[in-house]
Design a protein around this motif. Structure first.
Motif, PDB file in Angstrom:
ATOM      1  N   LEU A   1       0.823  -1.208   0.000  1.00  0.00           N
ATOM      2  CA  LEU A   1       0.000   0.000   0.000  1.00  0.00           C
ATOM      3  C   LEU A   1       0.860   1.262   0.000  1.00  0.00           C
ATOM      4  O   LEU A   1       0.523   2.256  -0.657  1.00  0.00           O
ATOM      5  CB  LEU A   1      -0.938   0.000   1.204  1.00  0.00           C
ATOM      6  N   ASP A   2       1.973   1.223   0.731  1.00  0.00           N
ATOM      7  CA  ASP A   2       2.841   2.403   0.775  1.00  0.00           C
ATOM      8  C   ASP A   2       3.404   2.723  -0.609  1.00  0.00           C
ATOM      9  O   ASP A   2       3.432   3.885  -1.034  1.00  0.00           O
ATOM     10  CB  ASP A   2       3.990   2.175   1.756  1.00  0.00           C
TER      11      ASP A   2
ATOM     12  N   PRO B   1      -7.381  -3.274   1.880  1.00  0.00           N
ATOM     13  CA  PRO B   1      -8.449  -2.382   2.368  1.00  0.00           C
ATOM     14  C   PRO B   1      -8.089  -1.624   3.633  1.00  0.00           C
ATOM     15  O   PRO B   1      -8.620  -1.874   4.715  1.00  0.00           O
ATOM     16  CB  PRO B   1      -9.598  -3.367   2.623  1.00  0.00           C
ATOM     17  N   ASP B   2      -7.139  -0.686   3.480  1.00  0.00           N
ATOM     18  CA  ASP B   2      -6.782   0.170   4.608  1.00  0.00           C
ATOM     19  C   ASP B   2      -7.887   1.203   4.818  1.00  0.00           C
ATOM     20  O   ASP B   2      -8.195   1.989   3.904  1.00  0.00           O
ATOM     21  CB  ASP B   2      -5.461   0.886   4.315  1.00  0.00           C
TER      22      ASP B   2
ATOM     23  N   VAL C   1      -9.026   4.200   2.199  1.00  0.00           N
ATOM     24  CA  VAL C   1     -10.356   4.060   1.597  1.00  0.00           C
ATOM     25  C   VAL C   1     -11.205   5.283   1.903  1.00  0.00           C
ATOM     26  O   VAL C   1     -11.888   5.826   1.029  1.00  0.00           O
ATOM     27  CB  VAL C   1     -11.042   2.778   2.106  1.00  0.00           C
ATOM     28  N   ALA C   2     -11.167   5.737   3.148  1.00  0.00           N
ATOM     29  CA  ALA C   2     -11.958   6.913   3.530  1.00  0.00           C
ATOM     30  C   ALA C   2     -11.480   8.150   2.790  1.00  0.00           C
ATOM     31  O   ALA C   2     -12.293   8.964   2.320  1.00  0.00           O
ATOM     32  CB  ALA C   2     -11.891   7.122   5.033  1.00  0.00           C
ATOM     33  N   ARG C   3     -10.161   8.294   2.676  1.00  0.00           N
ATOM     34  CA  ARG C   3      -9.605   9.468   2.000  1.00  0.00           C
ATOM     35  C   ARG C   3     -10.023   9.503   0.535  1.00  0.00           C
ATOM     36  O   ARG C   3     -10.492  10.530   0.021  1.00  0.00           O
ATOM     37  CB  ARG C   3      -8.085   9.445   2.107  1.00  0.00           C
TER      38      ARG C   3
ATOM     39  N   SER D   1     -10.941   1.177  -6.100  1.00  0.00           N
ATOM     40  CA  SER D   1     -11.380  -0.201  -6.285  1.00  0.00           C
ATOM     41  C   SER D   1     -10.241  -1.177  -6.009  1.00  0.00           C
ATOM     42  O   SER D   1     -10.433  -2.224  -5.382  1.00  0.00           O
ATOM     43  CB  SER D   1     -11.907  -0.388  -7.719  1.00  0.00           C
ATOM     44  N   THR D   2      -9.041  -0.827  -6.453  1.00  0.00           N
ATOM     45  CA  THR D   2      -7.871  -1.680  -6.228  1.00  0.00           C
ATOM     46  C   THR D   2      -7.538  -1.779  -4.741  1.00  0.00           C
ATOM     47  O   THR D   2      -7.270  -2.869  -4.217  1.00  0.00           O
ATOM     48  CB  THR D   2      -6.657  -1.119  -6.994  1.00  0.00           C
TER      49      THR D   2
END
Length: 329
Positions: free
Chosen positions: A3-4, A53-54, A58-60, A46-47
């Motif tokens: 994710l990073d 699913p962090d 996701v919220a950002r 979506s990815t």
């Protein structure tokens, strides 16, 4: 997926989209860029949802996409068609779907009230718990009847108080305990007062004063309690849906009950404020109360059944509920 690393690679696009969304005016090239970045970031979201699913990311991205979509398509301005649909479809459906829950709550409430009332009326110890003989006499002969003061401020006070109780039961529905507690304490209170009035030979006065507005007012409270318990049951027994999905769907559709009950409780407040304590004949007061209840029942039983048969659920559509994610292409 790292994710990073993903955020490092696509971060410039996210920041650029944020910048474009904040600008007051965009030229043609910037508008095209806004649409392109919106589609790209939708794919990124979506990815992230599927691979890493962090919740923070996701919220950002969800917030960024929501603001970008508003900038592209314009804010949705509710028109008269939305208001009409809400009043004639959404609210009746929500009320209709919990009709059997409402009936169960009604039966349970009345059973508790009757049991408490009979006990207070027939058991000297239970009657003594209602107050000293002088306090009981003052309440039965003066306080109970004088409470119903026919004026606008009284009607408004009754309306806001009952609307708050209804909203509280629905809002606390997820706990399961909240609606039960409110309903039980109210049943015990009404039953106890009725039993005390009966013990002093004033049962007819009690029924005459509580029936005109109580028919619709108590029904509205029963509906609110049923809505709260139905939300709790969606959490306990979600069926084939995931628990979070079932809870969210029921909460979205049933929270409209609180809005719908504002009108019903306003009507019962008018009856309580201007009919119950008026000089009208008792039979006419009860007829007015029965007509108010009949109008409410016809409203959601007729319109609600029609809407349910048409496939309505009372929930938001998939796009507004956030079920369908924006994707490119």
């Amino acid at each position: 997926m790292d994710l990073d690393a993903f955020s490092t690679v696509h971060g410039p696009e996210w920041r650029r989209l944020e910048e474009l969304v904040r600008r007051r005016r965009l030229d043609g090239a910037e508008s095209d860029e806004l649409v392109r970045l919106y589609q790209a970031v939708a794919t990124h979201l979506s990815t992230v949802r599927s691979a890493a699913p962090d919740p923070v990311t996701v919220a950002r991205l969800s917030d960024l996409l929501a603001r970008a979509r508003t900038r592209i398509s314009g804010a949705h301005e509710p028109g008269w068609s939305d208001v009409t649909r809400f009043a004639l479809v959404t609210v009746p459906v929500a009320l209709y779907r919990i009709r059997w829950w409402t009936l169960a709550v009604t039966v349970a409430f009345l059973a508790v009230a009757v049991v408490v009332g009979v006990q207070v009326a027939t058991d000297p110890a239970a009657l003594a718990a209602m107050g000293t003989p002088s306090e009981q006499e003052q309440y039965v002969q003066q306080a109970f009847a004088s409470y119903y003061d026919p004026k606008l401020s009284f009607a408004a006070m009754v309306w806001t108080n009952n609307a708050w109780i209804a909203a509280l039961m629905i809002g606390l529905g997820i706990t399961g305990v909240g609606p039960v507690y409110v309903l039980y304490t109210n049943a015990v209170s009404i039953g106890g007062i009725g039993g005390m009035m009966a013990a002093h030979g004033e049962l007819s006065l009690f029924l005459q004063l509580i029936t005109p507005h109580g028919l619709l007012e108590l029904t509205s409270i029963f509906v609110a309690g049923a809505a709260g318990l139905r939300i709790f049951w969606a959490w306990v027994a979600p069926g084939p849906r995931r628990r979070s999905v079932a809870l969210a769907a029921e909460a979205r559709s049933l929270i409209t009950v609180a809005v719908g009950l504002v009108g019903a409780l306003a009507l019962s407040g008018v009856v309580e404020g201007f009919v119950t304590g008026s000089t009208l004949p008792w039979w006419l007061k009860i007829v007015i109360g029965a007509l108010a209840l009949g109008a409410f029942l016809a409203y959601f039983l007729v319109l609600g059944r029609r809407a349910v048969r048409a496939g309505e659920t009372g929930d938001l559509d998939a796009d507004r509920a956030g079920v369908v994610l924006p994707t490119a292409g």
